[in-house]
Design a protein around this motif. Structure first.
Motif, mmCIF file in Angstrom:
data_model
loop_
_atom_site.group_PDB
_atom_site.id
_atom_site.type_symbol
_atom_site.label_atom_id
_atom_site.label_comp_id
_atom_site.label_asym_id
_atom_site.label_seq_id
_atom_site.Cartn_x
_atom_site.Cartn_y
_atom_site.Cartn_z
ATOM 1 N N TYR A 282 -6.039 -8.090 -1.913
ATOM 2 C CA TYR A 282 -5.076 -9.030 -1.333
ATOM 3 C C TYR A 282 -5.481 -10.465 -1.635
ATOM 4 C CZ TYR A 282 -1.886 -11.024 2.150
ATOM 5 O OH TYR A 282 -0.890 -11.741 2.778
ATOM 6 N N LEU A 483 -1.309 -9.523 6.027
ATOM 7 C CA LEU A 483 -2.529 -9.056 5.365
ATOM 8 C C LEU A 483 -2.887 -7.642 5.813
ATOM 9 C CD1 LEU A 483 -5.438 -9.404 4.032
ATOM 10 C CD2 LEU A 483 -6.101 -10.390 6.228
ATOM 11 N N TYR A 486 -0.703 -4.802 4.507
ATOM 12 C CA TYR A 486 -1.007 -4.522 3.100
ATOM 13 C C TYR A 486 -2.268 -3.671 2.986
ATOM 14 C CZ TYR A 486 -2.569 -5.293 -1.700
ATOM 15 O OH TYR A 486 -3.016 -5.107 -2.982
#
Length: 785
Positions: A282, A483, A486
């Motif tokens: 990420y 975040l 993901y």
């Protein structure tokens, strides 16, 4: 970079025959590869900055403009109306160029200036278009012709394939509302909460403020709004977060949970391998700006500023105010396990370690038998206690030597990781109690096994469950939630595990061991650690938490009634609080203002005259066959809530404007009885919805068990409740309720039961035949409570 730090690239010795130089080719190769990786990141950042800088145009459009201008010149026409000739006259190199070359260079310069002017014009037009917010007040599917034209123009001027920060230069600044509008909305919000005499007194204070001091303060805000990107955000970060001198644990930090029903692997090191690898994937996407900007209704961009400090960031304590420091691309993580701190390098030979390699390294830490040094085990308690003692201890004991080097390693790490020896999650033998303990563990842990100053800390439990704890000053929950969604999706659906539960891939056995951090903590500092831990433990033990999934119905059922799910839940919270306390209270709901540059949050005051009228009518005991009366009142309350939410999102909220006026008054050294009283009002019901954003990463139809439990936060008021909720899929809502044991009038489990009852009672308004009504004192409902 790991080998570059831990191996010696060259050695030399002086002998009678001269200098004997020995080179380590392996170490030099690691240095070279690390340098290549570093320069690739710099070039990528430079390229992205250029692309973002010329957005909404593209770099290739410059070539198109140049060719178009040159083509028109060869047709013996002058599109510049003589400007190319003027440029040619003043070229500094005209003596060394032929006339034809001078003409081409002049045309290219003119084309570049024209291209930049077009970019500026397009940005200005897009900024003006994004300042239009009437679309938000129109119903879905019933847009006006003006709004339809506006949507088309926004799409035309938005360009193609935007990067994460492409829209930043085109977002409008947050407007300063008129004093009279803010005062009017404020008085309207407190009307149902005050007696007639109290309201008349407050109205008098408000009237004096509006006609006197308020106008003077307003001019300073307007002046700030002219040059600042956002007239609220910097003061909000400093005075609400960084200047707070109390503990940030519980009071400010918040948490996010793992999957509710699924644990992808029970192996702690394996779960850490995939999770940490996904987090750094990420970060790679973030550095390359490959994360798509958040668009409302697929057209309207939101500010991405908060993403900038997600990684490599730490809150630094100060005696008067803290600061937030951000570094560039740390190559390592700081890891805590059984009282020891480790540095784990995440790159080898210029590449990110694979999940299997990370698992191997984590297992090395888990197998390390070394004991913690004196004072090391509970060192993290300094970040959990009051800020001033931590700032003083940091200055006195961590300003030089090995303590400074080790502290720098933690603060400059990409993020912090705790390998926890406890087992958490929803346990089959006690599902309700286990979720409550899971929430408390993520919120405060043992009060010393998290580094609460880091932008976020990841917790990996012994049974493979995960979670995170996030510091609040640098960003709000939706950014961290993006975040975390993901990471959860990448962990389970892309990386996966083998049949034994280990990460996939091969191991490089030559990886350098994780580096144990060294400390020399004197007795005086250990005493301060103990004092901070005592403060933190008292705060943590006082937190009463209740987490529960509500599965009776969800978003799908609510939308069938043509109601906003958020407004529906907020009305249920009003009904639940009234039943719990027998009164109404000032209610805080967080709304985002990211339609504006550097926007953060605004307050929606969910307790309104309309919601109070509905609740009172419902609780009056006059429940009869005329359900349409209650339904009408309920729809009016929901509509009012939606209107307030839209006002908050479009910069016409109440509380941030009043907060900034108060800050200006403090700078000027003037007292305002009105502002002083407004800013001292307690929020006894503080609520927040965690949005579910990465819907495309989850297949909730075929894999409905892969849903997160969301996250939560501690109570805002000593005698109040904190309620976080997340709407998952079509048929589930998860609630996180917090309060304090020290207040005899609050009980998180009791309030949770009231929320459940209120939701079912509201459903009964629209589906009277679906469930037995429990409205207005139904004896069956009372017995259940």
């Amino acid at each position: 970079m790991a080998e570059a730090h831990q191996a010696v690239a060259f050695q030399f010795t002086i002998t009678p025959e001269g200098i004997d130089l020995q080179l380590s080719h392996q170490a030099l190769r690691q240095v070279y590869l690390s340098g290549v990786r570093s320069w690739k990141k710099r070039l990528s950042r430079l390229k992205n900055n250029f692309i973002t800088g010329v957005y909404p145009a593209s770099p290739s459009s410059w070539l198109f403009v140049v060719i178009a201008i040159l083509a028109t010149m060869y047709t013996r026409s002058d599109p510049s109306m003589g400007l190319i000739a003027k440029i040619q006259e003043h070229l500094p190199v005209s003596q060394s160029l032929s006339p034809q070359c001078q003409t081409v260079v002049s045309a290219v310069l003119f084309s570049t200036l024209l291209w930049l002017s077009l970019i500026f014009t397009m940005r200005l037009c897009l900024k003006q278009l994004l300042s239009y917010h009437r679309w938000m007040f129109e119903q879905h599917g019933k847009l006006s012709n003006t709004t339809k034209i506006w949507v088309a123009l926004v799409r035309i001027f938005s360009g193609r394939k935007p990067l994460l920060y492409s829209y930043q230069g085109s977002l409008p600044n947050l407007p300063v509302p008129a004093i009279k509008d803010t005062v009017k909305r404020y008085l309207e919000s407190v009307l149902p909460l005050m007696s007639a005499s109290e309201f008349e007194r407050m109205k008098s204070l408000a009237r004096d403020f509006e006609s006197g001091l308020g106008n003077r303060l307003q001019w300073y805000l307007k002046l700030k709004a002219l040059w600042a990107a956002n007239y609220v955000s910097d003061w909000w970060e400093e005075y609400i977060y960084l200047r707070s001198r109390g503990p940030i644990m519980v009071n400010s930090n918040y948490y996010g949970m793992d999957f509710l029903y699924v644990t992808p692997t029970p192996i702690q090191a394996a779960r850490a391998g995939n999770t940490l690898h996904a987090l750094l994937l990420y970060r790679r996407k973030l550095n390359r700006e490959e994360i798509k900007p958040w668009l409302l209704r697929s057209s309207v961009p939101c500010c991405s500023y908060q993403f900038e400090r997600m990684f490599d960031t730490c809150r630094i304590p100060g005696e008067i105010t803290d600061t937030v420091q951000h570094w560039q691309n740390s190559d390592y993580l700081a890891i805590y396990h059984r009282g020891r701190y480790f540095r784990l390098w995440m790159y080898n030979a210029g590449r990110l370690l694979s999940p299997r390699e990370i698992e191997y390294q984590i297992q090395r830490i888990l197998d390390d038998p070394s004991p913690p040094s004196a004072g090391e085990e509970k060192l993290g308690a300094l970040t959990a206690g009051d800020r001033v003692p931590w700032a003083q201890a940091r200055k006195q004991f961590f300003n030089s030597g090995i303590n400074k080097r080790s502290l720098d390693c933690i603060e400059k790490a990409a993020f912090f990781v705790t390998l926890d020896d406890d087992e958490q999650g929803m346990m089959g033998n006690d599902p309700d109690g286990s979720l409550d303990r899971y929430a408390k563990s993520l919120l405060h842990g043992k009060c010393y096994d998290r580094w609460f100053d880091k932008s976020f800390s990841v917790v990996i439990y012994k049974n493979g469950k995960t979670g995170l704890n996030a510091e609040h000053s640098w960003a709000d929950a939706p950014v961290v939630a993006h975040l975390w969604e993901y990471v959860l999706a990448t962990d389970s659906f892309q990386l996966g595990y083998n049949e034994e539960g280990h990460c996939k891939g091969d191991i490089n056995p030559n990886l350098p061991k994780p580096q144990r951090l060294s400390w020399d903590i004197p007795q005086e500092c250990q005493e301060q650690i103990s004092e901070s831990l005592e403060v933190a433990k008292a705060l943590a033990d006082d937190v009463d938490f209740h987490v529960f999934p509500f599965r009776d119905f969800g978003k799908w059922q609510i939308k069938k009634f043509r109601l906003s799910p958020d407004a529906f839940i907020q009305m249920a919270l009003q009904l639940a609080y009234y039943r719990d306390k027998g009164m109404f209270c000032l209610t805080y709901e967080a709304s985002m203002t990211r339609l504006f540059r550097e926007g953060r949050t605004e307050t929606v005051r969910s307790c309104t005259s309309e919601s109070c009228a509905f609740v009172k009518a419902l609780e009056s005991g006059e429940f009869s066959q005329v359900l349409c009366y209650f339904e009408r009142l309920f729809r009016q309350a929901c509509d009012k809530h939606q209107h307030l939410y839209r006002l908050a999102m479009t910069g016409a909220g109440i509380d941030r404007h009043l907060f900034c006026l108060y800050v200006v008054s403090k700078y000027l050294g003037v007292e305002s009885p009105f502002l002083k009283e407004v800013l001292s009002e307690p929020w006894r019901l503080s609520t927040s919805q965690t949005p579910f954003q990465n819907v495309e990463l989850f297949d909730l139809v075929n894999h409905p068990e892969y849903i997160s439990c969301g996250g939560g936060f501690g109570p805002v008021a000593d005698d109040g409740y904190g309620v976080a909720y997340i709407i998952l899929g079509e048929n589930m809502i998860n609630f996180h309720v917090s309060c304090k044991h020290s207040c005899a009038q609050t009980d998180s489990h009791k309030f949770g039961a009231q929320i459940r009852r209120a939701l079912l009672d509201l459903l009964a308004l629209f589906c009277p035949d679906q469930n037995e009504p429990t409205i207005a004192g139904n004896p069956q409902t009372k017995k259940d409570l």
